[in-house]
Design an enzyme around this catalytic site. Structure first.
Site, PDB file in Angstrom:
ATOM      1  N   TRP A 197      43.929  51.621  33.387  1.00  0.00           N
ATOM      2  CA  TRP A 197      44.201  51.119  34.725  1.00  0.00           C
ATOM      3  C   TRP A 197      45.598  51.611  35.126  1.00  0.00           C
ATOM      4  CZ3 TRP A 197      48.194  47.851  36.477  1.00  0.00           C
ATOM      5  CH2 TRP A 197      48.160  47.653  37.874  1.00  0.00           C
ATOM      6  N   GLU A 241      39.323  51.638  35.189  1.00  0.00           N
ATOM      7  CA  GLU A 241      39.264  50.406  36.001  1.00  0.00           C
ATOM      8  C   GLU A 241      39.673  50.643  37.451  1.00  0.00           C
ATOM      9  OE1 GLU A 241      41.838  47.313  34.574  1.00  0.00           O
ATOM     10  OE2 GLU A 241      40.955  45.790  35.890  1.00  0.00           O
ATOM     11  N   LYS A 297      40.277  49.414  41.524  1.00  0.00           N
ATOM     12  CA  LYS A 297      40.944  48.285  42.168  1.00  0.00           C
ATOM     13  C   LYS A 297      40.923  48.456  43.683  1.00  0.00           C
ATOM     14  CE  LYS A 297      45.153  45.561  41.759  1.00  0.00           C
ATOM     15  NZ  LYS A 297      46.115  45.051  40.816  1.00  0.00           N
ATOM     16  N   ASP A 357      36.540  44.607  37.333  1.00  0.00           N
ATOM     17  CA  ASP A 357      37.389  43.415  37.247  1.00  0.00           C
ATOM     18  C   ASP A 357      36.997  42.481  38.394  1.00  0.00           C
ATOM     19  OD1 ASP A 357      39.691  41.696  37.958  1.00  0.00           O
ATOM     20  OD2 ASP A 357      40.788  42.796  36.417  1.00  0.00           O
ATOM     21  N   HIS A 410      38.961  42.626  41.738  1.00  0.00           N
ATOM     22  CA  HIS A 410      39.281  43.917  42.351  1.00  0.00           C
ATOM     23  C   HIS A 410      38.359  44.349  43.480  1.00  0.00           C
ATOM     24  CE1 HIS A 410      41.962  45.355  38.781  1.00  0.00           C
ATOM     25  NE2 HIS A 410      42.274  44.170  39.242  1.00  0.00           N
ATOM     26  N   HIS A 455      36.310  43.063  33.197  1.00  0.00           N
ATOM     27  CA  HIS A 455      37.527  42.258  33.122  1.00  0.00           C
ATOM     28  C   HIS A 455      37.194  40.982  33.850  1.00  0.00           C
ATOM     29  CE1 HIS A 455      41.142  45.056  32.126  1.00  0.00           C
ATOM     30  NE2 HIS A 455      40.330  44.871  31.111  1.00  0.00           N
ATOM     31  N   ASP A 511      43.720  38.891  44.295  1.00  0.00           N
ATOM     32  CA  ASP A 511      43.550  39.209  42.881  1.00  0.00           C
ATOM     33  C   ASP A 511      44.567  38.413  42.056  1.00  0.00           C
ATOM     34  OD1 ASP A 511      42.866  40.495  40.527  1.00  0.00           O
ATOM     35  OD2 ASP A 511      44.143  42.233  40.922  1.00  0.00           O
ATOM     36  N   ASP A 545      44.325  36.436  39.405  1.00  0.00           N
ATOM     37  CA  ASP A 545      44.187  36.316  37.948  1.00  0.00           C
ATOM     38  C   ASP A 545      44.359  34.887  37.447  1.00  0.00           C
ATOM     39  OD1 ASP A 545      43.626  39.073  37.002  1.00  0.00           O
ATOM     40  OD2 ASP A 545      45.530  39.535  37.949  1.00  0.00           O
ATOM     41  N   ASP A 562      40.741  38.930  31.645  1.00  0.00           N
ATOM     42  CA  ASP A 562      41.963  39.463  32.253  1.00  0.00           C
ATOM     43  C   ASP A 562      42.505  38.497  33.292  1.00  0.00           C
ATOM     44  OD1 ASP A 562      44.064  40.994  33.074  1.00  0.00           O
ATOM     45  OD2 ASP A 562      42.874  42.429  34.221  1.00  0.00           O
TER      46      ASP A 562
HETATM   47  C1  RNT Z   1      45.487  44.995  37.166  1.00  0.00           C
HETATM   48  C2  RNT Z   1      44.327  45.199  36.250  1.00  0.00           C
HETATM   49  C3  RNT Z   1      44.671  45.416  34.800  1.00  0.00           C
HETATM   50  C4  RNT Z   1      45.767  44.504  34.275  1.00  0.00           C
HETATM   51  C5  RNT Z   1      45.958  44.551  32.772  1.00  0.00           C
HETATM   52  C6  RNT Z   1      47.218  43.905  32.332  1.00  0.00           C
HETATM   53  O1  RNT Z   1      45.111  44.617  38.431  1.00  0.00           O
HETATM   54  O2  RNT Z   1      43.440  44.133  36.374  1.00  0.00           O
HETATM   55  O3  RNT Z   1      43.526  45.320  34.032  1.00  0.00           O
HETATM   56  O4  RNT Z   1      45.551  43.179  34.626  1.00  0.00           O
HETATM   57  O5  RNT Z   1      45.830  45.842  32.313  1.00  0.00           O
HETATM   58 ZN    ZN Z   2      41.784  44.107  34.986  1.00  0.00          ZN
END
Ligand code: RNT
Ligand code: ZN
Length: 419
Positions: free
Chosen positions: A186, A227, A229, A260, A263, A287, A295, A297, A326
């Protein structure tokens, strides 16, 4: 709850599921074999152990100031050991390149497997697999938010070397553990404002990735995921590695796509994407996260989307979907963050494994949709908790909420003393 009570409740639940034609013992056996990759970065708020650690950047950030963050490798391993002892099932540890074990500063393009040997040894002891991530953020050479797609050839070269170094490390992890290491790429690359040459940035990204992935490494050692986004803080206008870019790149180059949960557009869900991308890819990486308005998290909850993700994993074949967590929340105890999220992922998988799958499919195919809907709703009232409690008992970890007291005593004795 006594052991006896857990067992009695399980037997009663087993009988209830059996009436629907569902075998709870088989579901528990399957659940025990689905590994969940636990992200080390929840333990220290994505700071890492480089001597001049910069912390998260590139549009991601951990917020909160709950005391007890792990400040070094020793503390992070202690916290992970404690958390692992409170989580049932097969575990993997997901590391980032900034978690290297080195007293001296090492440039990111010069890291080697030796810097991760102590993690490999630790994983062996824990009987856990390892996954890996190059770290393209939190670094002066990523300050412009352009790394592999930078117009500056020197910057690109540095990060290409980092990517190549990381694949060697991942391969060595997989080789020594006899368990393929999933390496996820990523990058934070993007633009804050109106972007004129999107095509140029994407062409440079493709060229850089081609160089990184040009060395073929056996899949039994390591496998690559990329990955995508949508946007990040400070990179709102254009993300170079968008979903279309990486889906195309993964299909063309036979890599895994990493989806993810945070994302995509707020009403877009990854559960619906799994069966679509698996038509064109052998395997994918998830993720699993929880976006709140953006986003963000947040810690993964046992909510509708998590259940839908788990259903799709089970329905499409868990062996083709690698599950990574994640998220990073620094407002609560970081062990609780790990344990709550991982247990929820497992509960969702268990709930999917406890569905009368063949019957539901048959009802849909024969257009008996009212019956299908009714059955799906009835399933929500089934004693899933009793089955999960029994899983915890058999796996020798605290049942139900009993782990909370353990975390609270650990924070008093260990984490709160960290100053
Ligand atoms: C960032 C991505 C990525 C990170 C990690 C720490 O938006 O989701 O995966 O969260 O690599
Ligand atoms: Zn991620």
């Amino acid at each position: 709850m006594t052991e006896k009570t857990v067992e009695q409740r399980y037997l009663s639940a087993k009988a209830q599921y059996a009436e629907l034609g569902v075998d709870t013992d088989a579901a528990l056996k399957a659940l025990a074999d689905i590994p969940i990759s636990i992200h080390c970065w929840q333990g220290d708020d994505v700071v890492g152990f480089e001597p001049d650690a910069g912390g998260a950047s590139g549009g991601i950030l951990s917020t909160g100031n709950y005391p007890g963050r792990a400040r070094n490798i020793r503390e992070l391993r202690a916290d992970l050991c404690k958390a692992f002892s409170l989580i049932p099932g097969a575990k993997r540890l997901n590391l980032h390149a900034i978690y290297l074990d080195s007293r001296r500063a090492v440039a990111r393009n010069k890291i080697t497997p030796a810097h991760f040997q102590s993690w490999i040894d630790w994983a062996k002891e824990q009987k856990a697999g390892l996954d890996f991530n190059p770290t393209y953020f939190g670094h002066p050479k990523a300050a412009s938010n352009l790394t592999l797609s930078s117009p500056d050839a020197g910057i690109r070269e540095y990060w290409i070397e980092h990517g190549i170094a990381c694949r060697r490390i991942a391969a060595e992890m997989g080789r020594q553990l006899r368990n393929p290491c999933i390496m996820n790429t990523w990058i934070p690359d993007g633009f804050k404002d109106i972007t004129v040459d999107r095509a140029g940035a994407r062409a440079r990204l493709e060229e850089s990735l081609d160089r990184i992935f040009s060395v073929k490494i056996p899949a039994k050692y390591m496998r690559d995921a990329v990955e995508s986004k949508l946007f990040g803080i400070g990179v709102e206008s254009c993300t170079v590695g968008s979903n279309e870019f990486y889906l195309g790149y993964a299909v063309k180059n036979r890599l895994m796509l990493c989806l993810d949960s945070g994302h995509f557009h707020p009403t877009e869900v990854i559960s619906d994407k799994i069966s679509a991308v698996l038509r064109f890819l052998d395997e994918i990486l998830l993720h699993v996260s929880r976006p709140v308005r953006w986003d963000s998290d947040h810690v993964v909850l046992f909510d509708d989307e998590l259940r839908a993700i788990a259903q799709e994993i089970v329905r499409n074949g868990a062996e083709r979907v690698h599950i990574g967590l994640d998220y990073f929340d620094a407002t609560i105890n970081r062990l609780e963050a790990w344990i709550i999220g991982t247990r929820n992922m497992q509960k969702a998988l268990l709930s999917a494994l406890l569905e009368p799958a063949a019957e539901l499919t048959e009802l849909e195919r024969s257009f008996r949709n009212g019956r299908k809907l009714a059955l799906l709703e009835e399933l929500k009232m089934m004693p899933l908790g009793a089955v999960y409690d029994y899983f915890c008992l058999k796996q020798d970890v605290p049942v139900g909420a009993d782990y909370i007291a353990e975390v609270e005593s650990y924070e008093r004795k260990v984490q709160f003393k960290r100053g």
